[in-house]
Scaffold this active site. Structure first.
Site, mmCIF file in Angstrom:
data_model
loop_
_atom_site.group_PDB
_atom_site.id
_atom_site.type_symbol
_atom_site.label_atom_id
_atom_site.label_comp_id
_atom_site.label_asym_id
_atom_site.label_seq_id
_atom_site.Cartn_x
_atom_site.Cartn_y
_atom_site.Cartn_z
ATOM 1 N N GLU A 17 43.694 -6.689 -51.805
ATOM 2 C CA GLU A 17 42.953 -5.609 -52.465
ATOM 3 C C GLU A 17 41.851 -5.021 -51.578
ATOM 4 O O GLU A 17 41.597 -3.817 -51.600
ATOM 5 C CB GLU A 17 42.339 -6.106 -53.782
ATOM 6 C CG GLU A 17 43.358 -6.501 -54.844
ATOM 7 C CD GLU A 17 43.963 -7.877 -54.628
ATOM 8 O OE1 GLU A 17 43.457 -8.631 -53.764
ATOM 9 O OE2 GLU A 17 44.943 -8.232 -55.316
ATOM 10 N N HIS B 18 44.465 -3.833 -67.202
ATOM 11 C CA HIS B 18 44.251 -5.217 -67.641
ATOM 12 C C HIS B 18 42.766 -5.570 -67.690
ATOM 13 O O HIS B 18 42.342 -6.643 -67.268
ATOM 14 C CB HIS B 18 45.006 -6.198 -66.737
ATOM 15 C CG HIS B 18 46.497 -6.078 -66.834
ATOM 16 N ND1 HIS B 18 47.169 -4.934 -66.437
ATOM 17 C CD2 HIS B 18 47.435 -6.929 -67.278
ATOM 18 C CE1 HIS B 18 48.457 -5.096 -66.636
ATOM 19 N NE2 HIS B 18 48.656 -6.294 -67.156
ATOM 20 N N ASP C 43 47.061 -14.818 -70.001
ATOM 21 C CA ASP C 43 46.719 -15.198 -68.618
ATOM 22 C C ASP C 43 45.340 -15.856 -68.525
ATOM 23 O O ASP C 43 45.054 -16.585 -67.580
ATOM 24 C CB ASP C 43 46.759 -13.977 -67.685
ATOM 25 C CG ASP C 43 48.182 -13.668 -67.223
ATOM 26 O OD1 ASP C 43 49.089 -14.466 -67.530
ATOM 27 O OD2 ASP C 43 48.377 -12.625 -66.562
#
Lengths: 275, 313
Positions: free
Chosen positions: B57, B108, B116
């Site tokens: 990222e 998310h 999760d």
């Protein structure tokens, strides 16, 4: 342009690095002086740039990933005519367009804001990718520090550049083997750097960072290499050109006092006269 | 009116495809989550302009900065946790400081990531993005708003943070044809005189339901949808507290630094008002079905109803 001319330009740029850091009473002379010859070659012989049109869309791009060497970039841009070299006396002053680390929004000729290590190389990769996406033929150059390769982001960027076959990208590693706290190989060794970049699918050339013929040869190899980015591991001397600063970690981020400033300028002027 | 529920991440992907047809300079970046961020539909339509950076990222943000510096308009996608959490400094220094035209589409967000669990449930992203100078922060509440927000982000010159969810959510803005989105402008969804419920994201629909329940108890609640948390709609907030005495903020985000804090910043300066902040109370989430988590952490319609009621009475 002959090697002697490049040496003269580099000598003048080094003087302005010292002028800048002295007037700022802070900054990073050691890593600026080790990068100076590479910057001189890039801006005076290699890159397609025009100081009259600093945002020309077709220009080659340069990213100083080791942003703390800003004095060397600024002095090079000034020497090339992007702005008045007198501005170096305002380096790091309030209101100056010469910030402590490069700011693309303020300084003519600066293509990317940098300073936080590991980030510049990713932006250079993005620029090289951008050229490929739109079928443009500009090239992208970046200088990273050897200590900077301790940042994981450098290797994320290298993995991507190798995978995408960005042969329009050249990554110089200014390999002076010194970082703030000491010798790079004693703090957390990134070596062997050549084999690491090879493993990330780079074309790798190892050179002397202060030899213009070797810089030229490496950049020619980079141009001729298709399907791979090039890493040029440039073995350098921190503080190059000012004898009392050379290979001395104490000059990473310290400005010279008046006496040291005069001595440094005198030494550089004498070296310039010999040229 | 019953409508189809859609996750805002899906609206994001669809809007990107629409924009992609008109704008060749639009590129979309992912970090191995294209299937989940719903940008895969863009990748299918424009494979050459969909850049999968792998699970990296920090580098992805830098690549986006380089693309933007050379004339492209990149949308960078990942989960809020990894876009904002992992790559905060890259967003701050490589994108926002040089004011580069990069859009961060984070999906998310919040606890409704669900099963999760806490490592993937980002309740801090609004706080982090709000503190970055020049950053626009948008948290749309439903499908049409998420699509409009994505388009508005594209046409805005400069960095934008877009917050999307994993969970399917009901449509709040039912008049899709006449829906208008303007960065920085809140939307009054229901008038009321006793209390104003100011909500963002998926908490908007829960707040609307809570307001109906309050109405049955004789409590008149105004409901405001704040989709843009920065810059926040100061004018609307100040006007609102001239009409009601108390304010409740509702967000699927930490009560520290999010919508509640942004509202309090404004009201403290312009019109001091009693505010109840509903959100994640300085804690981590956990694994579980999204709707059960919303109930457990106090953010569904029933929780909002009872908390507002005891705050008002």
């Amino acid at each position: 342009m002959h090697t002697t001319d490049l040496k003269k330009l580099a000598n003048s740029i080094r003087k302005n690095v010292i002028v800048g850091v002295y007037h700022a009473k802070s900054g990073h002379p050691g890593g600026s002086l080790s990068s100076t010859d590479i910057l001189t070659y890039l801006y005076f012989k290699e890159m397609n740039i025009d100081p009259k049109q600093p945002t020309m869309p077709t220009r080659d791009r340069f990213v100083l990933s080791k942003g703390h060497a800003a004095p060397a970039l600024y002095a090079t841009l000034a020497e090339k005519g992007f702005f008045d070299p007198e501005e170096m006396t305002r380096l790091r002053h309030i209101g100056s367009f010469l910030q402590g680390h490069p700011d693309m929004k303020q300084t003519p000729g600066v293509d990317m804001s940098t300073g936080s290590l590991g980030q510049g190389i990713s932006t250079a990769v993005g620029m090289a990718l951008s050229a490929k996406l739109s079928n443009e033929d500009y090239r992208v150059y970046t200088i990273i520090g050897d200590g900077e390769t301790q940042e994981g982001q450098v290797w994320e960027a290298a993995m991507f550049a190798g995978d995408r076959k960005l042969d329009n990208l050249v990554v110089f590693v200014d390999n002076n083997n010194l970082q703030i706290d000491g010798n790079v190989d004693q703090i957390c060794s990134p070596y062997p750097l050549d084999k690491k970049f090879e493993a990330f699918n780079f074309n790798v050339v190892v050179i002397d960072a202060h030899n213009f013929d070797e810089i030229e040869n490496a950049l020619n190899i980079a141009r001729q290499t298709k399907g791979k980015p090039t890493a040029i591991i440039a073995s350098s001397i921190k503080g190059k050109g000012v004898s009392f600063m050379e290979d001395n970690v104490g000059w990473h981020g310290v400005a010279p006092n008046e006496e040291q400033y005069k001595a440094a300028i005198l030494e550089l002027e004498e070296a310039g006269e010999v040229l | 009116m019953e409508t189809v529920k859609i996750a805002t991440r899906e609206s994001y992907g669809n809007a990107l495809v629409e924009l992609g047809h008109k704008h060749p300079e639009l590129v979309v970046l992912d970090a191995d989550l294209a299937a989940a961020t719903k940008t895969a539909v863009f990748g299918k339509e424009f494979p050459e302009r969909h850049i999968n950076c792998g699970i990296a990222e920090a580098n992805m943000m830098g690549i986006a900065a380089g693309l933007a510096a050379t004339g492209k308009i990149p949308f960078v996608s990942s989960f809020a946790m990894f876009a904002v959490g992992r790559a905060y400094e890259q967003i701050r220094n490589s994108i926002a400081y040089p004011h580069l035209n990069v859009k961060i589409g984070a999906t998310h967000a919040g606890i409704t990531v669900g099963e999760d669990g806490a490592t993937h449930q980002c309740n801090e992203d609004i706080a982090l993005m709000r503190t970055i100078p020049d950053m626009i922060v948008i948290n749309p509440c439903d499908d049409i708003e998420a699509q409009h927000a994505t388009k508005a982000a594209f046409y805005h010159d400069g960095p934008v943070y877009l917050r999307f969810g994993r969970l399917v959510v009901p449509q709040v803005n039912l008049d899709r044809e006449n829906y208008k989105f303007e960065i920085g402008k809140g939307i009054v969804l229901k008038e009321g005189t006793d209390v104003a419920i100011i909500a963002t994201g998926l908490c908007v629909s829960e707040s609307l339901k809570a307001a109906q329940m309050l109405e049955a108890d004789g409590i008149s609640a105004k409901v405001i949808n704040i989709h843009t948390i920065k810059p926040i709609d100061v004018e609307l907030l100040v006007k609102t507290v001239s009409e009601v005495k108390k304010v409740v903020t509702v967000e699927e985000h930490s009560v520290i630094g999010g919508l509640g804090s942004a509202v309090c910043d404004v009201l403290m300066e312009h019109a001091p008002t009693k505010v109840l902040k509903l959100g994640i109370n300085d804690t981590y989430g956990e694994s579980g079905p999204a709707l059960d988590l919303l109930a457990k952490y106090g953010l569904n319609d029933e929780n909002i109803y009872s908390k507002v009621k005891s705050f008002v009475i």
